[in-house]
Design an enzyme around this catalytic site. Structure first.
Site, PDB file in Angstrom:
ATOM      1  N   LYS A  73     -19.220   0.615  -6.938  1.00  0.00           N
ATOM      2  CA  LYS A  73     -17.995  -0.328  -6.719  1.00  0.00           C
ATOM      3  C   LYS A  73     -17.912  -0.722  -5.515  1.00  0.00           C
ATOM      4  O   LYS A  73     -16.726  -1.097  -4.901  1.00  0.00           O
ATOM      5  CB  LYS A  73     -16.617   0.261  -7.291  1.00  0.00           C
ATOM      6  N   TRP A  78     -22.946  -7.855  -6.309  1.00  0.00           N
ATOM      7  CA  TRP A  78     -23.141  -9.091  -5.553  1.00  0.00           C
ATOM      8  C   TRP A  78     -24.389  -9.004  -4.453  1.00  0.00           C
ATOM      9  O   TRP A  78     -25.200  -9.739  -4.287  1.00  0.00           O
ATOM     10  CB  TRP A  78     -21.840  -8.743  -4.370  1.00  0.00           C
ATOM     11  N   HIS A 136     -27.458   4.319  -7.190  1.00  0.00           N
ATOM     12  CA  HIS A 136     -26.365   4.917  -6.736  1.00  0.00           C
ATOM     13  C   HIS A 136     -26.705   6.418  -5.971  1.00  0.00           C
ATOM     14  O   HIS A 136     -25.952   7.084  -5.429  1.00  0.00           O
ATOM     15  CB  HIS A 136     -25.352   5.244  -7.757  1.00  0.00           C
ATOM     16  N   ARG A 158     -18.053   0.190   1.535  1.00  0.00           N
ATOM     17  CA  ARG A 158     -16.827  -0.870   1.381  1.00  0.00           C
ATOM     18  C   ARG A 158     -15.600   0.041   1.763  1.00  0.00           C
ATOM     19  O   ARG A 158     -15.704   1.533   1.744  1.00  0.00           O
ATOM     20  CB  ARG A 158     -16.738  -1.134   0.051  1.00  0.00           C
ATOM     21  N   TYR A 221     -19.039  -4.324   2.853  1.00  0.00           N
ATOM     22  CA  TYR A 221     -18.718  -5.517   2.042  1.00  0.00           C
ATOM     23  C   TYR A 221     -17.673  -6.153   3.063  1.00  0.00           C
ATOM     24  O   TYR A 221     -17.703  -7.527   2.881  1.00  0.00           O
ATOM     25  CB  TYR A 221     -17.797  -4.653   1.084  1.00  0.00           C
ATOM     26  N   ARG A 290     -13.830  -8.084 -11.144  1.00  0.00           N
ATOM     27  CA  ARG A 290     -12.281  -8.043 -11.189  1.00  0.00           C
ATOM     28  C   ARG A 290     -11.526  -8.896 -10.248  1.00  0.00           C
ATOM     29  O   ARG A 290     -11.010 -10.087 -10.646  1.00  0.00           O
ATOM     30  CB  ARG A 290     -11.897  -6.488 -11.022  1.00  0.00           C
ATOM     31  N   GLY A 292     -12.436  -9.125  -6.478  1.00  0.00           N
ATOM     32  CA  GLY A 292     -13.609  -9.509  -5.407  1.00  0.00           C
ATOM     33  C   GLY A 292     -12.937  -9.803  -3.992  1.00  0.00           C
ATOM     34  O   GLY A 292     -13.249 -10.748  -3.458  1.00  0.00           O
TER      35      GLY A 292
HETATM   36  P1  PAP Z   1     -21.242  -1.040  -9.805  1.00  0.00           P
HETATM   37  O1  PAP Z   1     -21.620  -0.154  -8.512  1.00  0.00           O
HETATM   38  O2  PAP Z   1     -20.833  -0.373 -10.848  1.00  0.00           O
HETATM   39  O3  PAP Z   1     -22.523  -2.023 -10.138  1.00  0.00           O
HETATM   40  P2  PAP Z   1     -20.149  -3.259  -7.888  1.00  0.00           P
HETATM   41  O4  PAP Z   1     -20.692  -4.346  -8.215  1.00  0.00           O
HETATM   42  O5  PAP Z   1     -20.411  -2.421  -6.808  1.00  0.00           O
HETATM   43  O6  PAP Z   1     -20.353  -2.138  -9.322  1.00  0.00           O
HETATM   44  O7  PAP Z   1     -18.631  -3.274  -7.958  1.00  0.00           O
HETATM   45  C1  PAP Z   1     -17.733  -4.381  -8.451  1.00  0.00           C
HETATM   46  C2  PAP Z   1     -16.752  -4.835  -7.538  1.00  0.00           C
HETATM   47  O8  PAP Z   1     -17.633  -5.847  -6.739  1.00  0.00           O
HETATM   48  C3  PAP Z   1     -15.643  -5.431  -8.105  1.00  0.00           C
HETATM   49  O9  PAP Z   1     -14.574  -5.105  -6.936  1.00  0.00           O
HETATM   50  P3  PAP Z   1     -13.104  -5.293  -7.127  1.00  0.00           P
HETATM   51  O10 PAP Z   1     -12.775  -4.198  -8.553  1.00  0.00           O
HETATM   52  O11 PAP Z   1     -12.513  -4.914  -6.094  1.00  0.00           O
HETATM   53  O12 PAP Z   1     -12.629  -6.754  -7.674  1.00  0.00           O
HETATM   54  C4  PAP Z   1     -16.100  -6.836  -8.148  1.00  0.00           C
HETATM   55  O13 PAP Z   1     -14.669  -7.667  -8.130  1.00  0.00           O
HETATM   56  C5  PAP Z   1     -16.895  -7.117  -6.777  1.00  0.00           C
HETATM   57  N1  PAP Z   1     -17.734  -8.129  -6.891  1.00  0.00           N
HETATM   58  C6  PAP Z   1     -18.590  -8.626  -7.799  1.00  0.00           C
HETATM   59  N2  PAP Z   1     -19.219  -9.671  -7.564  1.00  0.00           N
HETATM   60  C7  PAP Z   1     -19.006  -9.995  -6.271  1.00  0.00           C
HETATM   61  C8  PAP Z   1     -19.210 -11.069  -5.551  1.00  0.00           C
HETATM   62  N3  PAP Z   1     -20.142 -11.848  -6.135  1.00  0.00           N
HETATM   63  N4  PAP Z   1     -18.729 -10.976  -4.378  1.00  0.00           N
HETATM   64  C9  PAP Z   1     -17.836 -10.282  -4.050  1.00  0.00           C
HETATM   65  N5  PAP Z   1     -17.599  -9.236  -4.653  1.00  0.00           N
HETATM   66  C10 PAP Z   1     -17.751  -9.047  -6.084  1.00  0.00           C
END
Ligand code: PAP
Length: 324
Positions: A73, A78, A136, A158, A221, A290, A292
Site C-alpha cells: 500500500k 503506481w 513486498h 509512504r 510517494y 481508492r 490516491g
Molecule cells: P499493493 O502494495 O497491495 O500492490 P499499492 O498499489 O501499493 O498496493 O497501494 C494502493 C495505494 O496506491 C492506494 O492508496 P490509497 O488507499 O491511499 O488510495 C491507491 O489509491 C494508490 N494508487 C494506486 N495507483 C496510483 C497512482 N497511479 N498514483 C497514485 N496513487 C496510486
C-alpha cells in the site's frame, strides 16, 4: 465465502506447502483476520511466508533483473505502471497502450504473492530481459541471488499513517468485513502487521540505498506526487532507459506521468466486477485505486492517533537520516 477464506482453504490443502513444519514453530500472533508469524524479525501471513521460503530455495536472479520493492500500500501499483510505461515506451503510443486495458498488477508480477506453491517459476522465467519483478519482501529476506547478481532495486515508501489507512481499507475489502480500526492501528504501532514492522522494512532499504545509491533507488510517494515528472526522469535513468533530449522536448516524460496517473488508471480500472488474479486469489481491479491522495489519514484516524504513530516512527528512525 470471502476471498481470504477461499485462499486459506487453497493453501491448507496444498500438498506442496513449503516450510509448513518450520512455520508452525515460529512465534505467532492472532489478529482479527489471520495469524501472523514472526520470521527473521518480520511478521507474515502463512501464505506469504511459504512463498518467501520457496523463493529463497528456488529463485535464481539474473544480473539485469530489476526489483520493485515496497511495503504493501505504499505505491506498488503506481511504480509498476511507471516502470512498465518507461521501459516499453518505444512499443506503444498513448492511444493503444496496454495499461489502458491491463491492470498494472498484471504487467509486472509480485513474486512473493504470485509464485505457485508447487514452485513453478515458468511465469517469471519466460519474461524477456531485463525482467522487472516486484516484491513486498524485506531486503534481508530477498533471495540471496539478487544481491549476488547485483540487481538494481527501486523501493518506494509512504507516510506510515497513509500506508496504515490504505491497508486497513484494502483488508476490509479483502476479508469482506471491516476490522476494528483501533485494533489494526494498535497492532501497526506495535509493528505487528504483514511484512512489518513497517519502519524496519523502510530502514533496511534506506540504509542500503545510502551505501549503494547506484544499486538502490529510494523513493517516497509524497515526493513523487509533488514532482512526478522529475521523479519519472530519475526512475527512467535508474532503469537504464533515460529520456533523450528529443523525448523531453516532445513531452514524453509528461505523457508517462499522465498515463500512469491515479486519474487515468483508476478510470481504466473502475469496473466493480473485473478482477485481477494474484497467485491463488482474485482481487477486484478497482481495489487498488481508492483515493490516491497524500494525507487522507486525517479522514480515518484521529489527530492523536496520528501523533502517536509519528512519535513511534520518529523514534524508530532516529539517527538514520530517513524522515517522513
Ligand atoms: P499493493 O502494495 O497491495 O500492490 P499499492 O498499489 O501499493 O498496493 O497501494 C494502493 C495505494 O496506491 C492506494 O492508496 P490509497 O488507499 O491511499 O488510495 C491507491 O489509491 C494508490 N494508487 C494506486 N495507483 C496510483 C497512482 N497511479 N498514483 C497514485 N496513487 C496510486
Amino acid at each position: 465465502m470471502s476471498q481470504a477464506k477461499e485462499e486459506r482453504r487453497a493453501t491448507n490443502s496444498s500438498p506442496e506447502s513449503h516450510g509448513t513444519d518450520l512455520i508452525s514453530k515460529l512465534p505467532m500472533r492472532e489478529t482479527p483476520s489471520e495469524p501472523l508469524f514472526l520470521y527473521k524479525n518480520f511478521w507474515f501471513r502463512r501464505i506469504f511466508l511459504e512463498r518467501i521460503m520457496l523463493l529463497e530455495a528456488t529463485f535464481k536472479a539474473r544480473h539485469d533483473d530489476i526489483i520493485l520493492a515496497t511495503n504493501p500500500k505504499c505505491g506498488t501499483t503506481w511504480l509498476k505502471a511507471l516502470s512498465f510505461a518507461i521501459t516499453n515506451r518505444s512499443h506503444y503510443d498513448s492511444g493503444n497502450h496496454p495499461l489502458l486495458t491491463r491492470h498494472p498488477q498484471e504487467v509486472i508480477p509480485t513474486i512473493d504473492v504470485e509464485i505457485p506453491l508447487n514452485g513453478d517459476l515458468t511465469f517469471i522465467e519466460k519474461l524477456p530481459p531485463p525482467r522487472i519483478l516486484a516484491t513486498h519482501m524485506p531486503l534481508s529476506l530477498l533471495p540471496e541471488s539478487i544481491s549476488i547478481q547485483g540487481c538494481r532495486i527501486v523501493y518506494i515508501c509512504r507516510d506510515p499513517k497513509d500506508a496504515f489507512v490504505s491497508r486497513w481499507h484494502f483488508m476490509s475489502e479483502f476479508f469482506g468485513e471491516k476490522p476494528d480500526i483501533n485494533v489494526g492501528f494498535n497492532m501497526f504501532c506495535e509493528g505487528v502487521l504483514g511484512y512489518g514492522p513497517y519502519w524496519d522494512h523502510c530502514l533496511e532499504y534506506w540504509r542500503e540505498s545510502v551505501i549503494k545509491s547506484d544499486r538502490i533507488l529510494f523513493l517516497k510517494y509524497e515526493e513523487m506526487m509533488l514532482e512526478p515528472v522529475k521523479f519519472v526522469k530519475v526512475l527512467a535513468s535508474f532503469l537504464g532507459a533515460p529520456f533523450t533530449g528529443e523525448e523531453e522536448d516532445a513531452g514524453v516524460p509528461e505523457e508517462v506521468v499522465r498515463l500512469c496517473s491515479f486519474k487515468t488508471l483508476s478510470g481504466a480500472n473502475s469496473s466493480q466486477t473485473e478482477v485481477v488474479q494474484r497467485g491463488s486469489v482474485v482481487v477486484k481491479k478497482s481495489a487498488y485505486f481508492r483515493r490516491g491522495k497524500v494525507g487522507d489519514w486525517v479522514n480515518h484516524i484521529s489527530e492523536e492517533m496520528g501523533r502517536k504513530l509519528d512519535d513511534i516512527v520518529q523514534e524508530k528512525l532516529k539517527g538514520s537520516g530517513l524522515v517522513f
